[in-house]
Design an enzyme around this catalytic site. Sequence first.
Site, short mmCIF file in Angstrom:
data_model
loop_
_atom_site.label_atom_id
_atom_site.label_comp_id
_atom_site.label_asym_id
_atom_site.label_seq_id
_atom_site.Cartn_x
_atom_site.Cartn_y
_atom_site.Cartn_z
N GLN A 100 0.84 -1.20 0.00
CA GLN A 100 0.00 0.00 0.00
C GLN A 100 0.88 1.25 0.00
O GLN A 100 0.39 2.36 -0.14
CB GLN A 100 -0.90 0.03 1.24
CG GLN A 100 -1.84 -1.16 1.35
CD GLN A 100 -2.49 -1.22 2.70
OE1 GLN A 100 -3.54 -0.62 2.95
NE2 GLN A 100 -1.89 -1.96 3.62
N VAL A 102 3.69 4.01 -1.09
CA VAL A 102 3.99 4.71 -2.35
C VAL A 102 5.46 5.13 -2.38
O VAL A 102 5.89 5.83 -3.30
CB VAL A 102 3.08 5.95 -2.50
CG1 VAL A 102 1.62 5.53 -2.59
CG2 VAL A 102 3.28 6.97 -1.38
N ASP A 103 6.25 4.64 -1.39
CA ASP A 103 7.62 5.14 -1.23
C ASP A 103 8.66 4.43 -2.10
O ASP A 103 9.82 4.84 -2.14
CB ASP A 103 8.04 5.07 0.26
CG ASP A 103 7.90 3.66 0.85
OD1 ASP A 103 7.59 3.55 2.05
OD2 ASP A 103 8.11 2.67 0.11
N HIS A 118 -1.36 1.50 -4.32
CA HIS A 118 -1.73 2.92 -4.18
C HIS A 118 -0.81 3.83 -4.98
O HIS A 118 -0.73 5.02 -4.71
CB HIS A 118 -1.72 3.32 -2.70
CG HIS A 118 -2.78 2.61 -1.92
ND1 HIS A 118 -2.75 2.49 -0.55
CD2 HIS A 118 -3.89 1.95 -2.32
CE1 HIS A 118 -3.82 1.80 -0.14
NE2 HIS A 118 -4.52 1.45 -1.20
N CYS A 126 -1.03 13.97 -15.20
CA CYS A 126 -1.84 15.16 -15.50
C CYS A 126 -3.20 14.97 -14.82
O CYS A 126 -3.84 13.94 -15.02
CB CYS A 126 -2.03 15.30 -17.01
SG CYS A 126 -3.27 16.55 -17.42
N THR A 189 0.47 -2.91 8.59
CA THR A 189 -0.71 -2.18 8.12
C THR A 189 -1.80 -2.23 9.18
O THR A 189 -1.99 -3.23 9.85
CB THR A 189 -1.24 -2.74 6.78
OG1 THR A 189 -2.42 -2.00 6.40
CG2 THR A 189 -1.56 -4.23 6.85
N SER A 190 -2.51 -1.11 9.28
CA SER A 190 -3.58 -1.02 10.29
C SER A 190 -4.82 -1.77 9.83
O SER A 190 -5.80 -1.87 10.56
CB SER A 190 -3.92 0.47 10.51
OG SER A 190 -4.28 1.06 9.27
N PRO A 217 3.39 -4.11 15.78
CA PRO A 217 3.55 -3.95 17.24
C PRO A 217 2.19 -3.89 17.96
O PRO A 217 2.10 -4.15 19.14
CB PRO A 217 4.28 -2.61 17.38
CG PRO A 217 4.72 -2.22 16.02
CD PRO A 217 3.90 -2.98 15.05
N ALA A 234 8.62 -4.87 12.19
CA ALA A 234 8.95 -5.66 10.99
C ALA A 234 10.46 -5.83 10.84
O ALA A 234 10.93 -6.91 10.47
CB ALA A 234 8.37 -4.98 9.76
P1 OAD Z 1 -1.22 3.16 8.89
O1 OAD Z 1 -0.46 4.37 9.30
O2 OAD Z 1 -2.71 3.18 8.88
O3 OAD Z 1 -0.80 1.93 9.82
C1 OAD Z 1 0.54 1.65 10.04
C2 OAD Z 1 0.59 0.35 10.81
O4 OAD Z 1 1.95 -0.01 10.98
C3 OAD Z 1 -0.02 0.44 12.20
O5 OAD Z 1 -0.87 -0.69 12.41
C4 OAD Z 1 1.19 0.38 13.14
O6 OAD Z 1 0.89 -0.30 14.34
C5 OAD Z 1 2.15 -0.43 12.32
N1 OAD Z 1 3.58 -0.21 12.59
C6 OAD Z 1 4.18 0.90 13.06
N2 OAD Z 1 5.51 0.71 13.15
C7 OAD Z 1 5.76 -0.57 12.72
C8 OAD Z 1 6.92 -1.36 12.56
N3 OAD Z 1 8.14 -0.90 12.87
N4 OAD Z 1 6.79 -2.63 12.08
C9 OAD Z 1 5.56 -3.12 11.78
N5 OAD Z 1 4.40 -2.41 11.89
C10 OAD Z 1 4.52 -1.15 12.36
O7 OAD Z 1 -0.67 2.78 7.44
P2 OAD Z 1 -1.33 1.78 6.42
O8 OAD Z 1 -1.98 0.63 7.08
O9 OAD Z 1 -0.30 1.47 5.40
O10 OAD Z 1 -3.86 4.85 1.43
O11 OAD Z 1 -2.45 2.69 5.71
C11 OAD Z 1 -3.12 2.10 4.61
C12 OAD Z 1 -3.54 3.21 3.70
O12 OAD Z 1 -4.25 4.20 4.43
C13 OAD Z 1 -2.38 3.98 3.09
O13 OAD Z 1 -1.80 3.31 2.00
C14 OAD Z 1 -3.13 5.20 2.61
C15 OAD Z 1 -4.11 5.43 3.74
O14 OAD Z 1 -5.37 5.69 3.24
C16 OAD Z 1 -3.98 5.82 0.47
O15 OAD Z 1 -3.33 6.84 0.52
C17 OAD Z 1 -4.93 5.50 -0.61
#
Ligand code: OAD
Length: 250
Positions: A100, A102-103, A118, A126, A189-190, A217, A234
Amino acid sequence: MLPQALLARLSLAKHVVALTGAGISAESGVPTFRDAQSGLWARYKAEELATPEAFLQNPRLVWNWYAWRRSLTQKAAPNAGHLALVRLQELVPNLTLITQNVDGLHTRAGSRDVLELHGNIETTLCFDEGTRVPAGEYTDDGREPPRCPRCGGLLRPGVVWFGESLPQATLERAERAAATCDALLSIGTSSLVHPAASLPVSAKANRRGALLIEVNPSPTPLTPLVDAALTGRAGDLLPQLVQQLEAIRG
Ligand code: OAD
């Protein structure tokens, strides 16, 4: 770490899916999506900026927010978690890496054929045509955002915003992988944003009854469904998991 019985199942898996979120890049210094924003951007929530409406309302603000995030990702280096997934791709017969994020850090780490659900912050589109505009094709004449060389429309980052549809072919490949895999690792991912968050559920329900492992975590809405919740970072847990697999494979 992974209990022996589950490790044995994972070591026999022919097709493994790794689904990653912002958490796997946290240890590279890239803030997660739901971390509070820092500095200039502290007063904005990511969800308020990552939308077409926010862009149209204030193109310069959103363009500059992504320029700031690009400056963070370009300075960031892949961490041990990214590198462990590169090693996993060598260890298992077939690994589908879905992110998910984009980095671009998985690709920079050496992972191949990454499914970027994503989009990627290094690409530019554009806004009006929806088509890619390679970096060399538009003049950075100081206007923020720059303009499309073909139609003069506003340029935007090549990422999926809230309310926008995901790249269809990429999503279909991800859904097919989840529906046919033997194991799925949900990493960093959350599990809040669909359709990505439904991929682990579909893996668990697939005909192979895929083994479901979470690396985070903190607990997420997916945690009650997983076979193993590995609690931690991770960058620590993925290398350990790969070492366990290497040991069992001899
Ligand atoms: P979030 O910021 O929602 O969640 C990050 C998750 O990573 C959380 O559950 C943290 O507990 C966990 N976390 C933090 N540090 C960590 C580590 N060192 N190792 C493992 N896990 C760790 O980010 P995403 O779940 O990626 O979409 O969010 C999903 C999408 O929400 C993004 O891609 C974005 C947003 O809407 C779009 O922009 C379309």
